[in-house]
Design a protein around this motif. Structure first.
Motif, PDB file in Angstrom:
ATOM      1  N   LYS A   1       0.844  -1.178   0.000  1.00  0.00           N
ATOM      2  CA  LYS A   1       0.000   0.000   0.000  1.00  0.00           C
ATOM      3  C   LYS A   1       0.882   1.231   0.000  1.00  0.00           C
ATOM      4  O   LYS A   1       2.072   1.153   0.330  1.00  0.00           O
ATOM      5  CB  LYS A   1      -0.914   0.003   1.225  1.00  0.00           C
ATOM      6  CG  LYS A   1      -0.162   0.103   2.553  1.00  0.00           C
ATOM      7  CD  LYS A   1      -1.085   0.174   3.757  1.00  0.00           C
ATOM      8  CE  LYS A   1      -1.822   1.487   3.861  1.00  0.00           C
ATOM      9  NZ  LYS A   1      -0.942   2.642   4.134  1.00  0.00           N
TER      10      LYS A   1
ATOM     11  N   CYS B   1       9.031   2.696 -10.797  1.00  0.00           N
ATOM     12  CA  CYS B   1       7.594   2.452 -10.822  1.00  0.00           C
ATOM     13  C   CYS B   1       7.108   2.560 -12.268  1.00  0.00           C
ATOM     14  O   CYS B   1       7.426   3.518 -12.968  1.00  0.00           O
ATOM     15  CB  CYS B   1       6.863   3.471  -9.947  1.00  0.00           C
ATOM     16  SG  CYS B   1       5.059   3.371 -10.031  1.00  0.00           S
TER      17      CYS B   1
ATOM     18  N   LYS C   1       4.353   3.332 -13.353  1.00  0.00           N
ATOM     19  CA  LYS C   1       3.431   4.451 -13.559  1.00  0.00           C
ATOM     20  C   LYS C   1       4.130   5.804 -13.531  1.00  0.00           C
ATOM     21  O   LYS C   1       3.833   6.698 -14.306  1.00  0.00           O
ATOM     22  CB  LYS C   1       2.344   4.427 -12.471  1.00  0.00           C
ATOM     23  CG  LYS C   1       1.284   3.358 -12.689  1.00  0.00           C
ATOM     24  CD  LYS C   1       0.332   3.752 -13.796  1.00  0.00           C
ATOM     25  CE  LYS C   1      -0.828   2.774 -13.883  1.00  0.00           C
ATOM     26  NZ  LYS C   1      -1.773   3.138 -14.954  1.00  0.00           N
TER      27      LYS C   1
ATOM     28  N   ASN D   1       2.157  10.780 -12.317  1.00  0.00           N
ATOM     29  CA  ASN D   1       1.970   9.986 -13.517  1.00  0.00           C
ATOM     30  C   ASN D   1       2.301  10.854 -14.727  1.00  0.00           C
ATOM     31  O   ASN D   1       1.507  11.675 -15.155  1.00  0.00           O
ATOM     32  CB  ASN D   1       0.523   9.478 -13.590  1.00  0.00           C
ATOM     33  CG  ASN D   1       0.327   8.513 -14.734  1.00  0.00           C
ATOM     34  OD1 ASN D   1       1.152   8.436 -15.635  1.00  0.00           O
ATOM     35  ND2 ASN D   1      -0.775   7.782 -14.697  1.00  0.00           N
TER      36      ASN D   1
ATOM     37  N   CYS E   1       0.415   9.452  -8.866  1.00  0.00           N
ATOM     38  CA  CYS E   1       0.596   8.058  -9.271  1.00  0.00           C
ATOM     39  C   CYS E   1      -0.397   7.178  -8.503  1.00  0.00           C
ATOM     40  O   CYS E   1      -0.530   7.286  -7.277  1.00  0.00           O
ATOM     41  CB  CYS E   1       2.025   7.620  -8.973  1.00  0.00           C
ATOM     42  SG  CYS E   1       2.308   5.856  -9.225  1.00  0.00           S
ATOM     43  N   GLU E   2      -1.109   6.308  -9.220  1.00  0.00           N
ATOM     44  CA  GLU E   2      -2.097   5.444  -8.582  1.00  0.00           C
ATOM     45  C   GLU E   2      -1.449   4.398  -7.680  1.00  0.00           C
ATOM     46  O   GLU E   2      -2.056   3.917  -6.733  1.00  0.00           O
ATOM     47  CB  GLU E   2      -2.939   4.750  -9.649  1.00  0.00           C
ATOM     48  CG  GLU E   2      -3.806   5.708 -10.462  1.00  0.00           C
ATOM     49  CD  GLU E   2      -4.614   4.982 -11.524  1.00  0.00           C
ATOM     50  OE1 GLU E   2      -4.478   3.736 -11.611  1.00  0.00           O
ATOM     51  OE2 GLU E   2      -5.351   5.649 -12.255  1.00  0.00           O
ATOM     52  N   THR E   3      -0.216   4.037  -7.973  1.00  0.00           N
ATOM     53  CA  THR E   3       0.449   2.986  -7.199  1.00  0.00           C
ATOM     54  C   THR E   3       0.940   3.492  -5.850  1.00  0.00           C
ATOM     55  O   THR E   3       0.683   2.883  -4.806  1.00  0.00           O
ATOM     56  CB  THR E   3       1.630   2.409  -7.995  1.00  0.00           C
ATOM     57  OG1 THR E   3       1.136   1.874  -9.222  1.00  0.00           O
ATOM     58  CG2 THR E   3       2.336   1.305  -7.195  1.00  0.00           C
ATOM     59  N   CYS E   4       1.650   4.625  -5.850  1.00  0.00           N
ATOM     60  CA  CYS E   4       2.234   5.115  -4.599  1.00  0.00           C
ATOM     61  C   CYS E   4       1.520   6.340  -4.044  1.00  0.00           C
ATOM     62  O   CYS E   4       1.924   6.853  -2.991  1.00  0.00           O
ATOM     63  CB  CYS E   4       3.719   5.426  -4.784  1.00  0.00           C
ATOM     64  SG  CYS E   4       4.042   6.835  -5.888  1.00  0.00           S
TER      65      CYS E   4
ATOM     66  N   LEU F   1       6.367   2.545  -0.784  1.00  0.00           N
ATOM     67  CA  LEU F   1       5.308   1.580  -0.521  1.00  0.00           C
ATOM     68  C   LEU F   1       5.593   0.862   0.791  1.00  0.00           C
ATOM     69  O   LEU F   1       6.747   0.640   1.145  1.00  0.00           O
ATOM     70  CB  LEU F   1       5.211   0.544  -1.645  1.00  0.00           C
ATOM     71  CG  LEU F   1       4.788   1.043  -3.026  1.00  0.00           C
ATOM     72  CD1 LEU F   1       4.856  -0.107  -4.026  1.00  0.00           C
ATOM     73  CD2 LEU F   1       3.386   1.640  -2.992  1.00  0.00           C
TER      74      LEU F   1
END
Length: 319
Positions: A98, A147, A149, A156, A183-186, A192
């Motif tokens: 997450k 990453c 993304k 992004n 960024c949708e990931t971090c 993370l």
């Protein structure tokens, strides 16, 4: 890590075998007394009122047969229903991550509890529930360098903010004036938190067995009604009803308990079982209407009615 061997990023461990349960001592199981084996026969007045209420609830049934039909015969078919419920807890693990939000990285600061040692709060017995838990002492911080993304920038770079068309002007609230989305990931953190996620699932497995009495009423119709409770036992492991006066119930009890043990004990922990026997009243009513004999059934403590050949129907149009 002990207890979590074989899991990696995106790979689940599957359901984990539970600890071997303690075997409880079989309690005494007295059967019902003779006066409890039957339910008093339904009176003609009660049967007719139930029939009238049923007909009134059907938009295409005319009231004539229910009000004026002549009851010629009533026959009782008291029916036993056995129900076995097995309430289980199963656990599975997987690696998860997450966006980092300042959590403490506790990886290996202490030995992590094994999956079945992680403390959870059991919900109300015999209810379905799922809970996901971050396993203590498995959290680590991963700094994003590559990453897919955002290239570790936290933004992004491939997708412009749609509210300001990538300009960042007018203090755009969507992108905070940067012209690029987070960024949708971090989520813009560039870090993370990785950890082992434990999924705990509680489930109630239910099987019924109805002792057929050849009344003509389909057994599945009885699923929606209640009966007179003759026996109820709740404990970690219930035992076959060897003292029950109906042999079919004894056989079904023994078979269902073995089936549940075989199905659920290998991958789940059986927390509780509940075994009940009900006596469901079923009355078959023959009545005469315009020189023909017809049938309806009154069943359950609710006096529910079923009929497949009601003689006076009309065409209905529902707007």
């Amino acid at each position: 890590m002990p207890g979590y061997e074989g899991i990696g990023a995106g790979k689940e461990s599957g359901f984990l075998p539970p600890p071997v349960p303690l075997q409880p001592v079989a309690p005494a199981q007295p059967g019902p007394t003779p006066e409890e084996w039957n339910i008093p026969a339904l009176s003609e007045d009660v049967a007719r009122e139930a029939f009238k209420d049923y007909v009134q609830s059907q938009c295409c049934y005319q009231s004539g047969p229910a009000n004026e039909g002549v009851i010629t015969n009533m026959e009782s078919f008291n029916t036993y229903r056995l129900r076995l419920e097995t309430f289980t807890e199963s656990r599975s693990t997987e690696m998860a991550e997450k966006p980092y939000e300042g959590e403490t990285a506790d990886f290996y600061t202490q030995p992590a509890p094994t999956p079945w040692e992680v403390q959870t709060k059991t919900p109300e017995l015999f209810t379905k529930h799922t809970e996901e838990v971050r396993v203590p002492y498995t959290s680590n911080i991963k700094v994003i360098k590559q990453c897919n993304k955002c290239n570790g920038s936290g933004k992004n770079e491939e997708e412009n903010c749609t509210d300001c068309n990538g300009t960042g002007k007018d203090r755009c609230s969507k992108c905070s004036g940067a012209g690029k989305k987070k960024c949708e990931t971090c989520k813009g953190k560039k870090k993370l938190l990785t950890f082992i996620k434990l999924k705990v699932e509680w489930a109630n497995h239910v099987d019924n067995h109805v002792v057929e009495q050849n009344s003509g009423l389909k057994a599945e119709e009885l699923n929606s009604v209640n009966g007179k409770e003759l026996h109820k036992m709740t404990q970690i492991m219930v035992y076959p009803l060897y003292g029950f006066p109906n042999p079919a119930i004894v056989e079904a009890s023994d078979r269902l308990i073995k089936e549940h043990q075989s199905k659920y004990a290998q991958t789940s922990r059986i927390l509780q079982q509940r075994q009940t026997v009900e006596l469901i009243p079923v009355t078959k009513v023959n009545y005469k209407w315009k020189s023909s004999i017809h049938i309806f059934y009154v069943y359950g403590k609710e006096n529910k009615v079923n009929t497949d050949n009601y003689p006076e129907t009309c065409c209905c149009v529902i707007l």
